[in-house]
Motif scaffolding. Structure first.
Motif, PDB file in Angstrom:
ATOM      1  N   ALA A 165       0.607  -1.248   0.021  1.00 31.55           N
ATOM      2  CA  ALA A 165      -0.404  -0.044  -0.296  1.00 31.55           C
ATOM      3  C   ALA A 165       0.761   1.353   0.048  1.00 31.55           C
ATOM      4  O   ALA A 165       2.081   1.451   0.677  1.00 31.55           O
ATOM      5  CB  ALA A 165      -0.987   0.005   1.191  1.00 31.55           C
ATOM      6  N   VAL A 166       0.579   2.437  -0.653  1.00 36.00           N
ATOM      7  CA  VAL A 166       1.036   3.903  -0.563  1.00 36.00           C
ATOM      8  C   VAL A 166       0.616   4.501   0.846  1.00 36.00           C
ATOM      9  O   VAL A 166      -0.279   4.039   1.421  1.00 36.00           O
ATOM     10  CB  VAL A 166       1.158   4.756  -2.038  1.00 36.00           C
ATOM     11  N   THR A 167       2.203   4.849   1.342  1.00 35.97           N
ATOM     12  CA  THR A 167       1.512   5.095   2.898  1.00 35.97           C
ATOM     13  C   THR A 167       2.252   6.481   3.605  1.00 35.97           C
ATOM     14  O   THR A 167       3.276   6.240   1.975  1.00 35.97           O
ATOM     15  CB  THR A 167       1.278   4.039   3.822  1.00 35.97           C
ATOM     16  N   GLY A 168       1.783   7.433   4.008  1.00 36.04           N
ATOM     17  CA  GLY A 168       1.832   8.750   4.287  1.00 36.04           C
ATOM     18  C   GLY A 168       1.438   9.741   5.708  1.00 36.04           C
ATOM     19  O   GLY A 168       0.462   9.295   5.812  1.00 36.04           O
ATOM     20  N   THR A 169       2.579  10.369   5.690  1.00 37.96           N
ATOM     21  CA  THR A 169       1.897  10.887   7.592  1.00 37.96           C
ATOM     22  C   THR A 169       2.609  12.665   6.981  1.00 37.96           C
ATOM     23  O   THR A 169       3.056  12.887   6.172  1.00 37.96           O
ATOM     24  CB  THR A 169       2.403  10.881   8.442  1.00 37.96           C
ATOM     25  N   ILE A 170       1.002  13.725   7.021  1.00 35.16           N
ATOM     26  CA  ILE A 170       1.482  14.875   6.727  1.00 35.16           C
ATOM     27  C   ILE A 170       0.639  15.611   8.173  1.00 35.16           C
ATOM     28  O   ILE A 170      -0.340  15.112   8.968  1.00 35.16           O
ATOM     29  CB  ILE A 170       0.366  14.896   5.324  1.00 35.16           C
ATOM     30  N   SER A 171       1.649  16.770   8.167  1.00 36.22           N
ATOM     31  CA  SER A 171       1.193  17.793   8.967  1.00 36.22           C
ATOM     32  C   SER A 171      -0.792  18.417   8.729  1.00 36.22           C
ATOM     33  O   SER A 171      -0.970  18.721   7.816  1.00 36.22           O
ATOM     34  CB  SER A 171       1.487  18.815   9.480  1.00 36.22           C
ATOM     35  N   ILE A 172      -1.583  17.511   9.880  1.00 38.01           N
ATOM     36  CA  ILE A 172      -2.946  18.171   9.891  1.00 38.01           C
ATOM     37  C   ILE A 172      -2.795  19.942   9.959  1.00 38.01           C
ATOM     38  O   ILE A 172      -3.838  20.491   9.025  1.00 38.01           O
ATOM     39  CB  ILE A 172      -3.453  18.529  11.560  1.00 38.01           C
ATOM     40  N   ALA A 173      -1.762  20.757   9.998  1.00 36.10           N
ATOM     41  CA  ALA A 173      -1.838  21.994   9.737  1.00 36.10           C
ATOM     42  C   ALA A 173      -1.338  22.427   7.753  1.00 36.10           C
ATOM     43  O   ALA A 173      -2.184  23.844   7.842  1.00 36.10           O
ATOM     44  CB  ALA A 173      -0.516  23.134  10.628  1.00 36.10           C
ATOM     45  N   GLN A 174      -1.174  21.383   7.144  1.00 44.14           N
ATOM     46  CA  GLN A 174      -1.278  21.782   5.867  1.00 44.14           C
ATOM     47  C   GLN A 174      -2.981  21.277   5.276  1.00 44.14           C
ATOM     48  O   GLN A 174      -2.088  21.403   3.832  1.00 44.14           O
ATOM     49  CB  GLN A 174      -0.030  20.448   5.828  1.00 44.14           C
ATOM     50  N   VAL A 175      -3.476  20.347   5.948  1.00 42.48           N
ATOM     51  CA  VAL A 175      -4.179  20.212   5.343  1.00 42.48           C
ATOM     52  C   VAL A 175      -5.456  21.060   5.379  1.00 42.48           C
ATOM     53  O   VAL A 175      -6.282  20.712   6.701  1.00 42.48           O
ATOM     54  CB  VAL A 175      -4.501  18.546   5.159  1.00 42.48           C
ATOM     55  N   ARG A 176      -5.980  21.601   3.979  1.00 38.64           N
ATOM     56  CA  ARG A 176      -7.013  21.836   4.494  1.00 38.64           C
ATOM     57  C   ARG A 176      -8.382  21.317   4.260  1.00 38.64           C
ATOM     58  O   ARG A 176      -9.603  21.428   5.192  1.00 38.64           O
ATOM     59  CB  ARG A 176      -7.433  23.109   3.084  1.00 38.64           C
ATOM     60  N   GLN A 177      -7.996  20.316   3.615  1.00 35.88           N
ATOM     61  CA  GLN A 177      -9.321  19.279   3.077  1.00 35.88           C
ATOM     62  C   GLN A 177      -9.102  17.820   2.717  1.00 35.88           C
ATOM     63  O   GLN A 177      -8.108  18.120   1.969  1.00 35.88           O
ATOM     64  CB  GLN A 177     -10.769  20.471   2.356  1.00 35.88           C
TER      65      GLN A 177
END
Length: 291
Positions: A191-203
């Protein structure tokens, strides 16, 4: 996390998609259709499989110490245990599903995508990022081209789709093939996985291919326009507009496809809203009261 969702059945006898939501997680599954003229080693069928897998996944990802890959691996094993006594799970002809899921974990968002469902992330000034796994389109290319030849809905077209599925089953969850959630837990490692800061995500949007086709198959919308539609009108409106477009091309002449309409599921996600409100100094007691 704030989530709105919709799911509608396409041309099949049952909806083989499913969506599961918790306060911090979303799981969307798209079961792989099995033509009626092909064998099936499971007596329960694909709708049952996706419901069981989705239920396991949404429960497992509630534990932040478990990675999304670990959750998928464990969920596949648990569902195997539910029907290994009644079904031939060592055959190629077993239910299978794509997977796309997100989890809010503290100040980050974890994601996992397996096969061709789509995760759309609006990263603000960084633009829109789409995450999907299109390896299924890289195998059985000759059979796929034939299966996309119209007119859709004819016996000849159905026979070409069955021929494609027969070849795809042999290549499923094999090195050099493509990977989906079925009976082999090793698919989780692909699977393709990742983690990103919530502050970066608008929607964000989690879409089965029946709900993403206005963009990636029909070219009728951009990803930005799709997100705007989800924001302004909601997932049900996206699916309704998809159905309208499909009806303008009932035999697949303009947009070649395997069936007139596919099961379509969309989940629209806003993350980190409480934290954003606190950062502005907003308090619950400041909320306007209803008259």
């Amino acid at each position: 996390m704030q989530v709105s969702m919709a799911s509608t059945q396409g041309m099949g006898v049952a909806n083989e998609d499913t969506v599961h939501v918790s306060p911090t997680g979303v799981v969307v599954l798209d079961g792989l259709s099995a033509p009626k003229d092909l064998p099936m080693g499971c007596i329960h069928g694909t709708p049952w499989f996706v419901r069981q897998l989705g239920t396991c996944l949404i429960n497992l990802i509630g534990d932040n110490t478990v990675t999304l890959r670990e959750a998928l691996r464990t969920a596949i094993v648990k569902v195997n245990d539910l029907h290994r006594g009644t079904c031939a799970l060592d055959q190629e002809a077993v239910p299978a599903s794509t997977v796309v899921m997100v989890r809010e974990r503290g100040d980050v968002l974890d994601y996992l995508v397996l096969s061709d469902s789509v995760l759309v992330l609006d990263l603000g000034e960084e633009g829109i990022q789409t995450i999907t796994d299109k390896r299924v389109e890289e195998v059985a290319s000759e059979e796929m081209r034939a299966a996309l030849q119209g007119p859709t809905g004819t016996p000849e077209h159905a026979a070409r789709v069955s021929a494609l599925v027969t070849v795809q089953r042999r290549l499923r969850n094999q090195p050099g093939g493509y990977w989906v959630a079925a009976t082999n837990p090793a698919a989780a490692d692909e699977a393709v996985t990742g983690t990103i800061s919530i502050a970066q995500v608008r929607q964000a949007a989690l879409l089965t291919d029946g709900a993403s086709r206005l963009v990636d198959s029909f070219g009728a919308l951009s990803w930005a326009q799709l997100l705007d539609l989800l924001h302004d009108e909601g997932p049900a409106a996206l699916i309704a507009r998809t159905r309208e477009a499909e009806l303008t091309d009932p035999v697949g002449e303009r947009w070649p496809r395997f069936k007139l309409s596919d099961d379509a599921t969309a989940a629209y996600v806003r993350v980190g809203q409480a934290e954003a409100l606190r950062a502005t100094g907003w308090r619950w007691k400041d909320a306007p009261m209803s008259p």
